[in-house]
Motif scaffolding. Sequence first.
Motif, PDB file in Angstrom:
ATOM      1  N   GLU A  73       0.846  -1.189   0.000  1.00 58.62           N
ATOM      2  CA  GLU A  73       0.000   0.000   0.000  1.00 58.62           C
ATOM      3  C   GLU A  73       0.882   1.240   0.000  1.00 58.62           C
ATOM      4  N   MET A  74       0.262   2.372  -0.236  1.00 60.17           N
ATOM      5  CA  MET A  74       0.975   3.643  -0.170  1.00 60.17           C
ATOM      6  C   MET A  74       0.750   4.270   1.198  1.00 60.17           C
ATOM      7  N   PRO A  75       1.711   5.051   1.680  1.00 59.98           N
ATOM      8  CA  PRO A  75       1.493   5.751   2.955  1.00 59.98           C
ATOM      9  C   PRO A  75       0.425   6.827   2.817  1.00 59.98           C
ATOM     10  N   LEU A  76      -0.078   7.279   3.942  1.00 64.55           N
ATOM     11  CA  LEU A  76      -1.114   8.314   3.944  1.00 64.55           C
ATOM     12  C   LEU A  76      -0.578   9.648   3.431  1.00 64.55           C
ATOM     13  N   HIS A  77      -1.498  10.461   2.941  1.00 67.40           N
ATOM     14  CA  HIS A  77      -1.243  11.858   2.584  1.00 67.40           C
ATOM     15  C   HIS A  77      -0.237  12.013   1.446  1.00 67.40           C
ATOM     16  N   MET A  78      -0.199  11.071   0.503  1.00 63.99           N
ATOM     17  CA  MET A  78       0.680  11.226  -0.650  1.00 63.99           C
ATOM     18  C   MET A  78       0.296  12.446  -1.482  1.00 63.99           C
ATOM     19  N   GLY A  79      -0.920  12.883  -1.358  1.00 64.35           N
ATOM     20  CA  GLY A  79      -1.371  14.059  -2.098  1.00 64.35           C
ATOM     21  C   GLY A  79      -0.654  15.335  -1.709  1.00 64.35           C
ATOM     22  N   LYS A  80       0.059  15.329  -0.564  1.00 57.81           N
ATOM     23  CA  LYS A  80       0.796  16.517  -0.139  1.00 57.81           C
ATOM     24  C   LYS A  80       2.120  16.691  -0.879  1.00 57.81           C
ATOM     25  N   LEU A  81       2.522  15.681  -1.613  1.00 58.89           N
ATOM     26  CA  LEU A  81       3.774  15.783  -2.376  1.00 58.89           C
ATOM     27  C   LEU A  81       3.479  16.460  -3.713  1.00 58.89           C
TER      28      LEU A  81
END
Length: 679
Positions: A73-81
């Motif tokens: 899975e991907m870590p949380l809050h990838m949208g902040k990058l």
Amino acid sequence: MKELPKSVGNLKHLRYLNLSYTSIERLPNSLCTLYNLQTLLLSECESLTKLPSKMWRLVNLRHLDIAKTKLEEMPLHMGKLRNLRSLTTFVVSKHNMSNIKELGELLHLSGALSLLNLHNVQHARDAMEVNLKDKQHLYELVLEWGHDKDSSENEINVLEHLCPHSKLESLTIENYGGTRFPKWLQDCSFSNMVYIRLANCKYCYSWPPLGDLPNLKKLFVEGFHVVSHVDREFYGGGSSAVKPFRSLEILSFKDMPEWQEWFLFEGKDEDEGGVFYNLQELCIIKCPKLSRGLPNHLPALMALQIEDCPQLVASVPRSPNLSKLQLSNCDELLLKELPPRLCQLEVGEGRILQSFVELMMSIPGGGLPTTLKTLPIQGTFLLPRRHYYPSLEELQIKGGFDSLWCFPLEFYPKLKCLFVPGSESLESLSVSEGSHQDLISLTSLNIFCCPNFVSFPNGGLCAPNLTEIRILECEKLESLPEGMCTLLPSLESLTLLKCTLCDKLFSRHMEWGLQGLHSLKQFKIWIGKEKVESFPDEALLPPTLTEFNIEALPCKVSLSDKCLAHAPSIDFVLPSAADPLAFIIQPLHFESKLLVVQQDKGRLREWHVSDETDTSHVGGRHPLLVYVIMKKSTNGVFSAGGPCLEFLSRSLSLMETMWACKSWSTTNPCWMDHAIKGD
């Protein structure tokens, strides 16, 4: 390297970090304090299953490559990058921890993007928020579900909402469980699309009109289990003035068990090849019910592969450019002629093989094009004798009864590689008198599982460029080629496995002349005689030998250091045996030889060595040495552990010693992966 030290977080100015192709298992949380990091490459880190939970702190990260990892899975809050320019993969979590809608915040993504585990998208509206349509700089998109179940309308809606922009060039849809494709895939506005792969869409019963895509060059269709007809909708709804698939170069159909008929588009100028006019490669595999519809006029076709299509009634398409032809289990297919430019021909067993042989027999000179270089054949056949095959460079003859008993090498003057596996009837190789010079091209000779193979040509093989001989399971073999020292000056590898049961062969092993093969680097032998007590004899091995593999079943064999002294170039000796005490290993100079101890069925094989053997004389360090498993016990048996650590500390650095001991496990059958470290 399995993990980074926490101190990596001290590299505050680090901008580029490449850990690709390593055994890294985890990344420390301190990595997330590298605020200046712009590029993080983790491609093909197959042991990596998780990224640090605070990846969102890497606010300057622009390139994240996690292709071919095992991330769950991907870590949380990838949208902040929000500075990310390239993200190779996004893995959707089944616990909704890494929500796919995070991608909607990454406005500048470009290049290739793979969305994996799409079956975990619980709400189709989340897929809509990814907003792929506005990511104009993505050129390659992979949409992959983690299973192939038919999961109602949700998968259909998810795929519908993952509509990319019209400039996309490459699209892959895999394990999709829907019964139909979305409307956007029917849009001919994807004018830049050059590559499409649709794999394991088992429940789709219809096709998108892919023929309307003007620049599509490669199309791969695999695992459509309910499609019974490829009909008009496949070609699209274009007018007769615009031919479907006008740019297509590669077309592949695989694993379509219900496909029965391929509808052929009949439009104006069909005789001139209006449809598939530019098709260069056609592949049809595992379509057992396909009975008709093979195109017969493909002017640009260069490669044709048809396998496991037993009901296909058609003729091989005509093409002046056809150079590669592979036919297997397609007995209803008609082979009327061999293309004049054919370079590689592979024919399986059955009636297709019979028609091929009949075609050869009917034409003077053997019926083979002069351009043909590679010919693999499987099944019962008889090559026309007294014909020359002047262009053949690779010949593979697999199986078949009464197909071959004496192979005439002189009829194949350009032959480089001969591979004969599983021939019941092959007895010998022959070379007519005065034609030895014709074997100048031969480089590789392989004879496997030929129980009646007895001999090589009288007088030996005059093959000055032969580098490899491999003979496996030929129990009746009486001798090796005569005069190898002079006639085979380039021989580098000699393998004799399960061929030494015959008394005549092994009793004459001193006549093999191994010590005179001054190019020989690798020697593998399986000794299967109980009477053998010592092998090799003194001075039997050539000085150029670097690798010596020996198996002894069921006898005990003494491996003498004196004979190895005549081969100073050996880097390692690799003995193996089913009997753990099969080898009596005399004192070896470990500073120049590496003894690799193998396992058998998950446990360490013990090696019976003489009581005089000791490691105290080892003062140097061999460049290939990682560790030697040795521990002297009261009965003279050496195994792992104990005093081995002292020996390791003298031979290796401290870090390497710790690594070697940590890697060692008597219950791990794969420990040999760690046994030899390359330069």
